[in-house]
Write a protein that holds these residues in place. Structure first.
Motif, PDB file in Angstrom:
ATOM      1  N   LEU A 155       0.511  -1.289   0.332  1.00  0.00           N
ATOM      2  CA  LEU A 155      -0.166  -0.269   0.220  1.00  0.00           C
ATOM      3  C   LEU A 155       0.738   1.304  -0.224  1.00  0.00           C
ATOM      4  O   LEU A 155       0.359   2.341  -0.479  1.00  0.00           O
ATOM      5  CB  LEU A 155      -0.839  -0.518   1.200  1.00  0.00           C
ATOM      6  CG  LEU A 155      -2.224  -0.913   0.871  1.00  0.00           C
ATOM      7  CD1 LEU A 155      -2.836  -1.173   2.607  1.00  0.00           C
ATOM      8  CD2 LEU A 155      -3.041  -1.073  -0.162  1.00  0.00           C
ATOM      9  N   MET A 159       0.307   3.153  -3.474  1.00  0.00           N
ATOM     10  CA  MET A 159      -1.253   5.203  -2.565  1.00  0.00           C
ATOM     11  C   MET A 159       0.066   5.472  -1.982  1.00  0.00           C
ATOM     12  O   MET A 159      -0.788   6.490  -1.852  1.00  0.00           O
ATOM     13  CB  MET A 159      -1.586   4.360  -1.714  1.00  0.00           C
ATOM     14  CG  MET A 159      -2.606   3.345  -2.682  1.00  0.00           C
ATOM     15  SD  MET A 159      -3.602   2.529  -1.769  1.00  0.00           S
ATOM     16  CE  MET A 159      -5.050   3.842  -1.742  1.00  0.00           C
ATOM     17  N   LEU A 161       0.203   5.289   0.750  1.00  0.00           N
ATOM     18  CA  LEU A 161      -0.106   4.742   2.320  1.00  0.00           C
ATOM     19  C   LEU A 161       0.832   5.177   3.789  1.00  0.00           C
ATOM     20  O   LEU A 161       1.355   3.826   3.549  1.00  0.00           O
ATOM     21  CB  LEU A 161      -1.309   4.399   1.664  1.00  0.00           C
ATOM     22  CG  LEU A 161      -1.863   3.715   3.445  1.00  0.00           C
ATOM     23  CD1 LEU A 161      -3.033   5.490   3.174  1.00  0.00           C
ATOM     24  CD2 LEU A 161      -3.245   3.345   3.177  1.00  0.00           C
ATOM     25  N   LYS A 183      -8.673   2.063   8.158  1.00  0.00           N
ATOM     26  CA  LYS A 183     -10.223   3.151   7.113  1.00  0.00           C
ATOM     27  C   LYS A 183      -9.858   4.036   7.099  1.00  0.00           C
ATOM     28  O   LYS A 183     -10.735   4.432   5.873  1.00  0.00           O
ATOM     29  CB  LYS A 183     -11.215   2.029   7.478  1.00  0.00           C
ATOM     30  CG  LYS A 183     -11.427   0.161   7.683  1.00  0.00           C
ATOM     31  CD  LYS A 183     -13.044   0.332   8.278  1.00  0.00           C
ATOM     32  CE  LYS A 183     -13.301   0.177   9.575  1.00  0.00           C
ATOM     33  NZ  LYS A 183     -14.267  -0.533   8.877  1.00  0.00           N
ATOM     34  N   LYS A 185      -7.907   6.087   6.341  1.00  0.00           N
ATOM     35  CA  LYS A 185      -7.176   6.245   5.103  1.00  0.00           C
ATOM     36  C   LYS A 185      -6.871   5.366   3.282  1.00  0.00           C
ATOM     37  O   LYS A 185      -6.815   5.989   3.238  1.00  0.00           O
ATOM     38  CB  LYS A 185      -5.722   6.008   5.411  1.00  0.00           C
ATOM     39  CG  LYS A 185      -4.900   6.850   6.916  1.00  0.00           C
ATOM     40  CD  LYS A 185      -3.218   7.258   7.124  1.00  0.00           C
ATOM     41  CE  LYS A 185      -3.000   7.182   8.343  1.00  0.00           C
ATOM     42  NZ  LYS A 185      -1.842   7.809   8.660  1.00  0.00           N
ATOM     43  N   CYS A 186      -8.222   4.151   3.410  1.00  0.00           N
ATOM     44  CA  CYS A 186      -8.274   3.842   2.337  1.00  0.00           C
ATOM     45  C   CYS A 186      -9.273   2.327   3.120  1.00  0.00           C
ATOM     46  O   CYS A 186      -9.366   2.841   3.736  1.00  0.00           O
ATOM     47  CB  CYS A 186      -7.124   3.241   2.034  1.00  0.00           C
ATOM     48  SG  CYS A 186      -6.393   1.676   2.995  1.00  0.00           S
ATOM     49  N   HIS A 187      -9.559   1.898   1.678  1.00  0.00           N
ATOM     50  CA  HIS A 187     -11.016   1.055   1.739  1.00  0.00           C
ATOM     51  C   HIS A 187      -9.497  -0.391   1.843  1.00  0.00           C
ATOM     52  O   HIS A 187      -9.643  -0.985   0.642  1.00  0.00           O
ATOM     53  CB  HIS A 187     -12.315   1.308   0.874  1.00  0.00           C
ATOM     54  CG  HIS A 187     -12.263   1.857   0.895  1.00  0.00           C
ATOM     55  ND1 HIS A 187     -13.624   2.334   1.701  1.00  0.00           N
ATOM     56  CD2 HIS A 187     -12.783   3.480   0.376  1.00  0.00           C
ATOM     57  CE1 HIS A 187     -14.259   3.717   2.170  1.00  0.00           C
ATOM     58  NE2 HIS A 187     -13.550   4.138   0.323  1.00  0.00           N
ATOM     59  N   GLU A 190     -10.932  -2.790  -0.901  1.00  0.00           N
ATOM     60  CA  GLU A 190     -10.291  -2.669  -2.139  1.00  0.00           C
ATOM     61  C   GLU A 190      -8.703  -3.123  -2.717  1.00  0.00           C
ATOM     62  O   GLU A 190      -8.869  -3.068  -4.254  1.00  0.00           O
ATOM     63  CB  GLU A 190     -10.471  -1.281  -2.235  1.00  0.00           C
ATOM     64  CG  GLU A 190     -10.551  -0.165  -4.483  1.00  0.00           C
ATOM     65  CD  GLU A 190     -10.599   0.850  -3.895  1.00  0.00           C
ATOM     66  OE1 GLU A 190     -10.678   1.882  -4.793  1.00  0.00           O
ATOM     67  OE2 GLU A 190     -11.141   1.312  -2.542  1.00  0.00           O
ATOM     68  N   HIS A 191      -7.778  -2.885  -2.205  1.00  0.00           N
ATOM     69  CA  HIS A 191      -6.652  -3.104  -2.094  1.00  0.00           C
ATOM     70  C   HIS A 191      -6.240  -4.985  -1.967  1.00  0.00           C
ATOM     71  O   HIS A 191      -4.984  -5.539  -2.475  1.00  0.00           O
ATOM     72  CB  HIS A 191      -5.635  -2.551  -2.270  1.00  0.00           C
ATOM     73  CG  HIS A 191      -6.269  -0.462  -2.178  1.00  0.00           C
ATOM     74  ND1 HIS A 191      -6.022  -0.095  -3.316  1.00  0.00           N
ATOM     75  CD2 HIS A 191      -6.913   0.651  -1.024  1.00  0.00           C
ATOM     76  CE1 HIS A 191      -6.804   1.653  -3.688  1.00  0.00           C
ATOM     77  NE2 HIS A 191      -7.220   0.583  -2.184  1.00  0.00           N
TER      78      HIS A 191
END
Length: 401
Positions: A155, A159, A161, A183, A185-187, A190-191
């Motif tokens: 990630l 991303m 991240l 969560k 910062k991202c889903h 999804e990745h």
């Protein structure tokens, strides 16, 4: 020396500095002799060059990076290189792909004993050959194993991240808090599937188009070259060993039947067990036992996984069984984070971690029925993004390193 310094400058000018693997912080760089081991393609060369860039000015001749698989070493020895380097004030010598230099361990031992002010950092992709060579240096070396990317590191690269790793103890103690943090910062779901498919080896970021071809080439090189050269495997047996890997990629994660493996590959039982040990040594598979303390050389493993989920998708392009993918991922991430991973035992859960923690693995609906009476037990569930008591999202275990 000027020729090899020119290559040193060229290597360092090209190294990416945007992201540095977490392993960098865990290495004791003050040690006089360091070996960084790891499968081909996980980023060992990049890590070494990044350390130099972070600690030395460009053009500083007190440090030298070179690769042992270059033509320079057809007419020069490692000992000669070190002697000449020290004479001009050299203090730090980084040698990449050292396993490709014949008799490397004996010359490194000589260099270490002769030049006591010299720091030596080595890397090698042939885990089989590195294991043989380091025996000569056992009292001198600090060894660090470099795994592929964790889900967290994937990630970060994919991303940008930034999330710090979490210890297993912290995750099990407060999984809900950690999941909320991620969560925000991202889903993660999804990745996560992309990571399982192609996120373990950093060379994915060079281009997805030929990712599986590159990974298959790594597998073939290990079997065709390294196992035949360093483990005396007959060349004619390589196809059977590749077939063995393919069979493992298609197995559901239940108890191992060596007789069936022997029949499907056309190899004797003892031969299968011997080659399984070699494949694990080369980081292509992971064998699980119910008790690692009593394992013998040719003992039948209780479970067998490929080393990581990307190997599953490479060897089984028809899409591997999802239960196998989940268990492969968790065993890989736990082991890469330094934990002892064993088979928990029939009807006692999937994995036992550090001899004490039981983890059952499944989908979103997975319950605690199988581990009701087990203390320190947890469910690692796929397809959920929040933790509930002892039920933790599977992806969360990808943040341990």
């Amino acid at each position: 020396m000027e020729r090899i310094f020119e290559r040193h400058d060229a290597y360092l000018s090209l190294v990416p500095m945007e992201y540095v693997r977490t392993l960098m912080k865990h290495i004791n760089w003050n040690a006089r002799l360091i070996i960084i081991r790891g499968p081909k393609g996980v980023g060992k060369s990049t890590l070494m060059k990044q350390y130099i860039r972070n600690h030395f000015e460009l053009g500083d001749r007190h440090v030298l990076y070179c690769s042992a698989d270059t033509s320079y070493f057809t007419t020069h020895s490692l000992v000669d290189l070190a002697d000449n380097f020290v004479k001009i004030g050299g203090k730090w010598l980084f040698i990449d792909e050292v396993h490709k230099y014949p008799g490397w361990s004996h010359e490194i031992k000589e260099i270490y004993d002769l030049h006591q002010e010299l720091h030596i950092v080595l890397s090698g992709s042939s885990l089989v050959q590195m294991n043989d060579g380091q025996a000569d240096l056992s009292r001198r070396i600090a060894i660090y194993d470099m795994p592929g990317l964790s889900f967290r590191e994937f990630l970060r690269l994919d991303m940008e991240l930034g999330i710090d790793p979490i210890s297993l103890e912290q995750l099990l103690e407060a999984p809900d808090k950690f999941c909320i943090q991620v969560k925000s910062k991202c889903h993660p779901l999804e990745h996560f599937k992309r990571y399982l498919d192609f996120g373990y080896y950093p060379f994915f970021f060079e281009g997805k188009q030929d990712y599986y071809d590159k990974l298959e080439n790594v597998i073939n090189y290990i079997i065709d070259v390294e196992l035949t050269k360093y483990r005396n495997m007959e060349v004619g047996t390589t196809r059977k060993v590749k077939a063995l890997l393919t069979v493992i990629s298609q197995m559901t994660p239940y108890e191992v039947d060596i007789a069936k493996l022997s029949k499907s590959t056309g190899m004797m039982r003892t031969t299968v067990l011997k080659y399984l040990a070699y494949l694990e040594e080369a980081c292509l598979i992971k064998r699980l036992f119910t008790d690692l303390t009593s394992v013998t050389d040719l003992q039948k493993p209780d479970k067998i996984y490929l080393d990581n989920s990307n190997l599953l998708y490479t060897l089984n392009p028809g899409r591997p069984e999802i239960g196998t993918v989940r268990e492969t991922f968790l065993a890989n991430q736990l082991a890469a984070a330094g934990h002892i991973v064993e088979y928990a035992g029939f009807k006692k859960g999937d994995l036992r971690v550090d001899h004490d923690i039981i983890i059952e693995i499944g989908g979103a609906d997975k319950g605690f029925t199988q581990i009701t009476n087990e203390p320190h037990s947890y469910v690692a569930a796929d397809d959920i993004d929040s933790a509930s008591l002892r039920k933790i999202p599977l992806w969360a275990f990808g943040f341990l390193y």
